[in-house]
Design an enzyme around this catalytic site. Structure first.
Site, PDB file in Angstrom:
ATOM      1  N   ARG A   1      -7.445  -1.481  -2.803  1.00  0.00           N
ATOM      2  CA  ARG A   1      -6.326  -2.260  -2.636  1.00  0.00           C
ATOM      3  C   ARG A   1      -6.657  -3.804  -2.611  1.00  0.00           C
ATOM      4  O   ARG A   1      -5.771  -4.430  -3.054  1.00  0.00           O
ATOM      5  CB  ARG A   1      -5.519  -1.904  -1.120  1.00  0.00           C
ATOM      6  CG  ARG A   1      -3.968  -2.444  -1.126  1.00  0.00           C
ATOM      7  CD  ARG A   1      -3.674  -2.188   0.104  1.00  0.00           C
ATOM      8  NE  ARG A   1      -1.975  -2.347   0.039  1.00  0.00           N
ATOM      9  CZ  ARG A   1      -1.376  -3.257   1.073  1.00  0.00           C
ATOM     10  NH1 ARG A   1      -1.927  -3.860   1.935  1.00  0.00           N
ATOM     11  NH2 ARG A   1      -0.044  -3.128   1.016  1.00  0.00           N
TER      12      ARG A   1
ATOM     13  N   ILE B   1       3.926  -6.367  -2.500  1.00  0.00           N
ATOM     14  CA  ILE B   1       3.155  -4.824  -2.523  1.00  0.00           C
ATOM     15  C   ILE B   1       3.511  -4.264  -1.564  1.00  0.00           C
ATOM     16  O   ILE B   1       3.527  -4.775  -0.163  1.00  0.00           O
ATOM     17  CB  ILE B   1       1.631  -5.213  -2.701  1.00  0.00           C
ATOM     18  CG1 ILE B   1       0.992  -3.884  -2.687  1.00  0.00           C
ATOM     19  CG2 ILE B   1       1.061  -5.909  -1.554  1.00  0.00           C
ATOM     20  CD1 ILE B   1      -0.627  -3.852  -2.917  1.00  0.00           C
ATOM     21  N   SER B   2       4.008  -2.960  -1.699  1.00  0.00           N
ATOM     22  CA  SER B   2       4.746  -2.176  -0.307  1.00  0.00           C
ATOM     23  C   SER B   2       3.731  -2.111   0.986  1.00  0.00           C
ATOM     24  O   SER B   2       2.628  -1.857   0.529  1.00  0.00           O
ATOM     25  CB  SER B   2       5.360  -0.894  -0.679  1.00  0.00           C
ATOM     26  OG  SER B   2       6.410  -1.204  -1.953  1.00  0.00           O
ATOM     27  N   GLN B   3       4.341  -1.443   1.782  1.00  0.00           N
ATOM     28  CA  GLN B   3       3.436  -1.225   2.969  1.00  0.00           C
ATOM     29  C   GLN B   3       2.524   0.065   2.790  1.00  0.00           C
ATOM     30  O   GLN B   3       3.486   0.926   2.133  1.00  0.00           O
ATOM     31  CB  GLN B   3       4.220  -0.837   4.455  1.00  0.00           C
ATOM     32  CG  GLN B   3       3.457  -0.775   5.389  1.00  0.00           C
ATOM     33  CD  GLN B   3       4.402  -0.376   6.671  1.00  0.00           C
ATOM     34  OE1 GLN B   3       5.603  -0.097   6.430  1.00  0.00           O
ATOM     35  NE2 GLN B   3       3.895   0.204   7.857  1.00  0.00           N
ATOM     36  N   PRO B   4       1.499   0.224   2.890  1.00  0.00           N
ATOM     37  CA  PRO B   4       0.720   1.536   2.585  1.00  0.00           C
ATOM     38  C   PRO B   4       1.487   2.733   3.229  1.00  0.00           C
ATOM     39  O   PRO B   4       1.505   3.730   2.502  1.00  0.00           O
ATOM     40  CB  PRO B   4      -0.685   1.360   3.145  1.00  0.00           C
ATOM     41  CG  PRO B   4      -0.912  -0.301   3.082  1.00  0.00           C
ATOM     42  CD  PRO B   4       0.638  -0.655   3.585  1.00  0.00           C
TER      43      PRO B   4
END
Ligand code: SAH
Length: 219
Positions: free
Chosen positions: A39, A65-68
């Site tokens: 990431r 960038i979205s939360q994992p």
């Protein structure tokens, strides 16, 4: 996935995977994809030290960038087995694209912001991801040249299901996941295309950046 990046960040990545597991992510293929995807290569230099926190991060031009954990839930819902051709709308940083590339055979991804698409392309290359094709354009129109898709993942929230995406979804089992609703508050929706037609199932609340385009919000 090169040796040196793994040496520096491998421990952080393992901890992220443990957090995802502790929060209820069970799909081993999904957990393995997170363990294998660097990431830190997909976030800007300024936030690189936070790359393995389970949180959304800014990637420039007002996008995130979205939360994992959110991405993991998304991917688990799609239930990919490794053979699929997948369409992604909203490449963003390219991180989710790389996760999809680890879980499916071929990924086609569309991003409307050229600068983001270029950075994503470079990051995917640095990460050694080769089974991705990227298009700069309006993803609410899909990417008809490679349709039908076994799975479609929309990473931005729109007011309705874009009709071209339904058309490009494989009949007899194709599945799409898309956040639907107003700007800033949506319902994550699973859309299945069966031989009988379309079935949409709400699966939870979501908060994504707006899907902008012909079948989305105005720019
Ligand atoms: N999943 C991504 C984050 C995506 S953020 C990641 O892991 O980094 C949502 C992205 O959708 C933004 O980059 C935005 O520019 C893009 N987007 C919004 N509307 C779009 C459209 N109509 N077509 C393609 N991309 C779109």
């Amino acid at each position: 996935m090169t040796g040196s990046s793994r040496d520096t960040y491998g421990g952080y990545r393992v901890r992220l995977v443990e957090q995802l597991r502790a929060q209820g992510i069970r799909d081993l293929a999904v957990l393995r994809a997170f363990a294998a995807t660097p990431r830190h290569l997909f976030v800007p230099e300024a936030v690189r030290h936070r790359a393995y926190e389970d949180t959304a991060l800014p990637i420039g031009t007002g996008q995130t960038i979205s939360q994992p954990f959110t991405q993991a839930r998304y991917l688990e819902t799609l239930g990919l087995k490794g053979e699929e051709r997948v369409l992604e709308i909203g490449t963003g940083s390219g991180y989710q694209t790389a996760l999809l590339a680890a879980l499916a055979a071929q990924v086609f991804t569309v991003e409307r912001v050229r600068g983001l698409a270029e950075s994503a392309q470079a990051a995917l290359k640095a990460a050694g991801v080769t089974n991705v094709s990227l298009l700069v354009g309006d993803g609410t129109l899909g990417w008809s040249a490679y349709a039908p898709y076994h799975a479609i993942l929309v990473a931005a929230g729109g007011p309705e299901i874009p009709p071209p995406l339904v058309e490009q979804l494989a009949p007899g089992g194709g599945r799409m996941i898309i956040p639907l609703g107003a700007k800033g508050a949506q319902t994550l929706t699973l859309v299945r295309r069966t031989d009988a037609g379309i079935r949409a199932t709400p699966i939870g609340d979501a908060r994504f950046v707006p899907l902008v385009g012909e079948h989305g919000f105005d720019a």
